[in-house]
Design an enzyme around this catalytic site. Structure first.
Site, PDB file in Angstrom:
ATOM      1  N   HIS A 159       7.469-113.340 102.202  1.00 12.21           N
ATOM      2  CA  HIS A 159       6.696-112.750 101.095  1.00 12.21           C
ATOM      3  C   HIS A 159       7.422-112.982  99.772  1.00 12.21           C
ATOM      4  CE1 HIS A 159       9.597-109.548 101.667  1.00 12.21           C
ATOM      5  NE2 HIS A 159       9.199-108.980 100.554  1.00 12.21           N
ATOM      6  N   ARG A 160       8.721-113.260  99.851  1.00  9.98           N
ATOM      7  CA  ARG A 160       9.501-113.741  98.707  1.00  9.98           C
ATOM      8  C   ARG A 160      10.292-114.951  99.204  1.00  9.98           C
ATOM      9  NH1 ARG A 160       7.116-110.631  96.040  1.00  9.98           N
ATOM     10  NH2 ARG A 160       7.731-108.651  95.110  1.00  9.98           N
TER      11      ARG A 160
ATOM     12  N   LYS B 216      16.520-115.188 103.082  1.00  3.67           N
ATOM     13  CA  LYS B 216      17.981-115.092 102.966  1.00  3.67           C
ATOM     14  C   LYS B 216      18.566-114.431 104.189  1.00  3.67           C
ATOM     15  CE  LYS B 216      21.646-115.383 100.261  1.00  3.67           C
ATOM     16  NZ  LYS B 216      22.522-115.631 101.406  1.00  3.67           N
TER      17      LYS B 216
ATOM     18  N   LYS C 246      16.181-105.039 104.054  1.00  2.05           N
ATOM     19  CA  LYS C 246      17.334-104.817 103.170  1.00  2.05           C
ATOM     20  C   LYS C 246      17.060-105.354 101.773  1.00  2.05           C
ATOM     21  CE  LYS C 246      21.141-105.634 105.334  1.00  2.05           C
ATOM     22  NZ  LYS C 246      22.318-106.290 105.929  1.00  2.05           N
TER      23      LYS C 246
ATOM     24  N   ASP D 120      15.886-104.334  96.046  1.00  2.00           N
ATOM     25  CA  ASP D 120      15.256-105.058  94.943  1.00  2.00           C
ATOM     26  C   ASP D 120      15.872-106.437  94.747  1.00  2.00           C
ATOM     27  OD1 ASP D 120      13.041-104.454  93.515  1.00  2.00           O
ATOM     28  OD2 ASP D 120      13.964-102.775  92.452  1.00  2.00           O
TER      29      ASP D 120
ATOM     30  N   LYS E  80      17.827-115.141 109.463  1.00  2.00           N
ATOM     31  CA  LYS E  80      19.163-115.024 110.080  1.00  2.00           C
ATOM     32  C   LYS E  80      19.372-116.192 111.017  1.00  2.00           C
ATOM     33  CE  LYS E  80      22.665-112.114 110.134  1.00  2.00           C
ATOM     34  NZ  LYS E  80      23.085-111.246 109.030  1.00  2.00           N
TER      35      LYS E  80
ATOM     36  N   SER F 163      25.270-112.070  96.941  1.00  2.00           N
ATOM     37  CA  SER F 163      24.760-113.401  97.290  1.00  2.00           C
ATOM     38  C   SER F 163      23.634-113.789  96.328  1.00  2.00           C
ATOM     39  CB  SER F 163      24.212-113.413  98.713  1.00  2.00           C
ATOM     40  OG  SER F 163      25.260-113.582  99.628  1.00  2.00           O
TER      41      SER F 163
HETATM   42  P1  NAD Z   1      34.007-110.633 110.771  1.00  2.00           P
HETATM   43  O1  NAD Z   1      33.891-111.656 111.842  1.00  2.00           O
HETATM   44  O2  NAD Z   1      34.702-110.980 109.516  1.00  2.00           O
HETATM   45  O3  NAD Z   1      34.711-109.308 111.329  1.00  2.00           O
HETATM   46  C1  NAD Z   1      34.338-108.663 112.506  1.00  2.00           C
HETATM   47  C2  NAD Z   1      35.531-107.879 113.001  1.00  2.00           C
HETATM   48  O4  NAD Z   1      35.116-107.119 114.134  1.00  2.00           O
HETATM   49  C3  NAD Z   1      36.685-108.767 113.448  1.00  2.00           C
HETATM   50  O5  NAD Z   1      37.912-108.256 112.959  1.00  2.00           O
HETATM   51  C4  NAD Z   1      36.604-108.729 114.965  1.00  2.00           C
HETATM   52  O6  NAD Z   1      37.866-108.910 115.581  1.00  2.00           O
HETATM   53  C5  NAD Z   1      36.064-107.328 115.173  1.00  2.00           C
HETATM   54  N1  NAD Z   1      35.388-107.191 116.460  1.00  2.00           N
HETATM   55  C6  NAD Z   1      34.647-108.109 117.122  1.00  2.00           C
HETATM   56  N2  NAD Z   1      34.225-107.618 118.288  1.00  2.00           N
HETATM   57  C7  NAD Z   1      34.716-106.366 118.362  1.00  2.00           C
HETATM   58  C8  NAD Z   1      34.632-105.348 119.338  1.00  2.00           C
HETATM   59  N3  NAD Z   1      33.959-105.532 120.478  1.00  2.00           N
HETATM   60  N4  NAD Z   1      35.248-104.159 119.072  1.00  2.00           N
HETATM   61  C9  NAD Z   1      35.925-103.972 117.921  1.00  2.00           C
HETATM   62  N5  NAD Z   1      36.043-104.905 116.983  1.00  2.00           N
HETATM   63  C10 NAD Z   1      35.450-106.087 117.196  1.00  2.00           C
HETATM   64  O7  NAD Z   1      32.505-110.149 110.503  1.00  2.00           O
HETATM   65  P2  NAD Z   1      31.956-109.380 109.230  1.00  2.00           P
HETATM   66  O8  NAD Z   1      31.425-110.380 108.282  1.00  2.00           O
HETATM   67  O9  NAD Z   1      32.956-108.377 108.770  1.00  2.00           O
HETATM   68  O10 NAD Z   1      30.687-108.646 109.857  1.00  2.00           O
HETATM   69  C11 NAD Z   1      30.805-107.408 110.555  1.00  2.00           C
HETATM   70  C12 NAD Z   1      29.440-106.738 110.616  1.00  2.00           C
HETATM   71  O11 NAD Z   1      28.960-106.538 109.287  1.00  2.00           O
HETATM   72  C13 NAD Z   1      28.350-107.534 111.322  1.00  2.00           C
HETATM   73  O12 NAD Z   1      27.454-106.640 111.937  1.00  2.00           O
HETATM   74  C14 NAD Z   1      27.642-108.237 110.188  1.00  2.00           C
HETATM   75  O13 NAD Z   1      26.296-108.573 110.514  1.00  2.00           O
HETATM   76  C15 NAD Z   1      27.691-107.135 109.138  1.00  2.00           C
HETATM   77  N6  NAD Z   1      27.535-107.602 107.765  1.00  2.00           N
HETATM   78  C16 NAD Z   1      28.354-108.553 107.233  1.00  2.00           C
HETATM   79  C17 NAD Z   1      28.191-108.933 105.909  1.00  2.00           C
HETATM   80  C18 NAD Z   1      29.124-109.913 105.235  1.00  2.00           C
HETATM   81  O14 NAD Z   1      29.001-110.080 104.005  1.00  2.00           O
HETATM   82  N7  NAD Z   1      30.044-110.535 105.912  1.00  2.00           N
HETATM   83  C19 NAD Z   1      27.155-108.375 105.135  1.00  2.00           C
HETATM   84  C20 NAD Z   1      26.348-107.394 105.714  1.00  2.00           C
HETATM   85  C21 NAD Z   1      26.546-107.016 107.017  1.00  2.00           C
END
Ligand code: NAD
Length: 474
Positions: free
Chosen positions: A68-69, A73, A97, A102, A109, A366
């Site tokens: 829709h946009r 992302k 999200k 906004d 994904k 982003s």
């Molecule tokens: P990342 O890979 O940098 O870090 C994940 C961390 O979790 C690592 O240190 C890893 O060792 C740990 N981990 C993995 N499995 C585990 C387990 N079973 N128990 C405990 N720790 C565990 O990933 P991230 O980018 O920090 O993303 C983490 C979460 O945040 C995800 O759900 C991701 O979708 C969400 N997220 C990330 C971003 C972003 O900008 N990177 C933005 C929004 C949401």
């Protein structure tokens, strides 16, 4: 540790059930509701890569939830447990999200079924470049239609490889590097993107704590300082959140849960030192001055003020939700609480700040990076010197009018022209605060009958439905 998938309800069913609660409030046309909830298109690819004489076949997905946009992302995840259902659920979360925050994007994904820790850097580069080619040639990665970013298991390095691969396939696309965000700054990234999700979480919690009535509903009171925090995952999101909350807001990180177990120290863990230890040794074990617990997930049940799951989805489920002893669950990861667990927490009056708001800092910045890439100029480049000169004029005028010298520190503040990091942080702070105020307003509109999560989904669905109806459905 490879996460188990023994949950009764799939990730996408769990997200849909949460969205259904908002749909029930809005009484939307069922056809429109169905159109909003489902993924528009899903690509599955299988590709071989030869590594040290052996052919490995990899499976990856890119789900396009809503257009829709445009562009749509959403990040790319590297994990051994990832499957199509996860990717579809995560793509849906991106749509909601962006609408809540906004940010004018649809939701998408991607994921690759791989344990990145098992491959060397050069092999990962070849796998990433090959995966990128699969996505680009099928129209699932481009600056105009579908923009990727880092997620679990990927980071700046993978984004640089992806942007470079896209550029080679599309040498005449002047906006090529905008096909991914979360790039290193010297390759077109924006300052503040690396820290953005953790920083956004910090701004969101600061805003939450500005409303004593919301804080009181959790059973807490007073400021953020001294509050006891348990955090799962010390990766990009968890590390930055833990660092900022402890170093800048005086919170105490009393436990950190990682893949190989958890560490507990009631006096507070030193986040930076622990992060270095984790990077050097690959785990948390053997870190000094803390109690090591081999059964990491059990530490989610530690009594604390705020529990921040920042690793994986569905870690709080119907079996452990009755034992969670946090006053507030702050969803830094995507989908860490299942639908069933969400209901249990609600019954137990444990407040949840939902992922679609709380971890949105990443997609907000982003968006700034994408805009920066399309405009081909660093934020603040045109204004910074101008602001500084104006600051000097103001100081001169005040000092002449009062015949007094202003303190040095104040002068520095007045003449400081905003650079890119200042502007990004300011834009992020404002976006997080405005989003929380809107969620709070909608929650109160329904006499606090609904959770922050349902209020967020109400906002998202209203906006997406309006976009569908205004554009016309045919
Ligand atoms: P990342 O890979 O940098 O870090 C994940 C961390 O979790 C690592 O240190 C890893 O060792 C740990 N981990 C993995 N499995 C585990 C387990 N079973 N128990 C405990 N720790 C565990 O990933 P991230 O980018 O920090 O993303 C983490 C979460 O945040 C995800 O759900 C991701 O979708 C969400 N997220 C990330 C971003 C972003 O900008 N990177 C933005 C929004 C949401």
């Amino acid at each position: 540790m490879t996460p188990r998938k023994n949950h009764a309800v799939s990730f996408s069913r769990s997200v849909d059930s949460m969205v259904d609660q908002a749909l029930a409030v809005l009484k939307l046309d069922p056809g429109l509701a169905q159109a909003i909830k489902g993924c528009t298109a899903v690509l599955k690819v299988l590709f071989p890569v030869e590594i040290k004489g052996k052919i490995h076949v990899f499976t990856g997905w890119r789900a396009l939830h809503s257009i829709h946009r445009l562009p749509a992302k959403g990040g790319i995840r590297y994990a051994p447990s990832v499957d199509q259902d996860d990717i579809e659920a995560l793509a849906a979360l991106m749509t909601y999200k962006c609408a809540i925050m906004d940010v004018p994007f649809g939701g998408s994904k991607g994921g690759l079924c791989i344990d990145p820790l098992k491959f060397e850097r050069d092999d990962l580069e070849r796998i990433t470049r090959r995966f990128t080619r699969e996505l680009v040639t099928r129209g699932f990665l481009s600056p105009a239609m579908n923009v990727s970013a880092p997620d679990l298991g990927t980071g700046q390095r993978e984004m640089a490889w992806m942007a470079d691969t896209y550029k080679h396939l599309n040498p005449e696309d002047i906006n090529a590097i905008a096909c991914v965000t979360g790039k290193p700054v010297h390759l077109g990234g924006v300052q503040g993107r690396l820290e953005a999700t953790g920083r956004g979480l910090q701004y969101a919690l600061r805003e939450f704590f500005r409303y004593p009535e919301d804080v009181a509903a959790t059973g807490m009171d007073g400021p953020m300082e001294g509050k006891r925090v348990v955090i799962q995952g010390l990766g990009n999101v968890g590390y930055h959140a833990a660092k900022f909350l402890s170093e800048e807001d005086g919170m105490k990180i009393i436990a950190v849960i990682e893949r190989d177990g958890a560490l507990i120290n009631e006096k507070g863990l030193p986040v930076e030192a622990l992060y270095q230890h984790l990077n050097q040794t690959g785990g948390v074990r053997n870190f000094p001055d803390a109690r090591y617990v081999a059964d990491g997930p059990s530490v989610l049940e530690t009594a604390c003020d705020i529990l921040i799951p920042a690793a994986l989805e569905r870690v709080i489920h119907k079996d452990n939700a009755p034992r969670i002893r946090a006053k507030l669950v702050a969803e830094a990861a995507n989908g860490p609480v299942t639908f069933e667990a969400d209901r249990i927490l609600k019954k137990r009056k444990i407040i949840v700040l939902p992922d679609t708001f709380l971890n949105a800092g990443g997609v907000v910045v982003s968006y700034f990076e994408w805009v920066r890439n399309l405009s081909h100029i660093r934020f603040g480049r045109m204004e910074r010197r101008f602001e500084e000169l104006r600051g000097h004029s103001i100081i001169r005028a005040i000092e002449e009018a009062t015949s007094r010298k202003l303190p040095q520190k104040l002068c520095q503040q007045i003449v400081h022209g905003a650079g890119e990091l200042d502007l990004v942080r300011s834009g992020l702070d404002d976006t997080m605060c405005q989003a929380f105020q809107k969620i709070k307003e909608v929650k109160e509109r329904y006499q606090d009958k609904h959770t922050y999560r349902t209020a967020s989904y109400i906002i998202a669905i209203e906006k997406i439905a309006r976009a569908y109806l205004d554009a016309g459905i045919y």
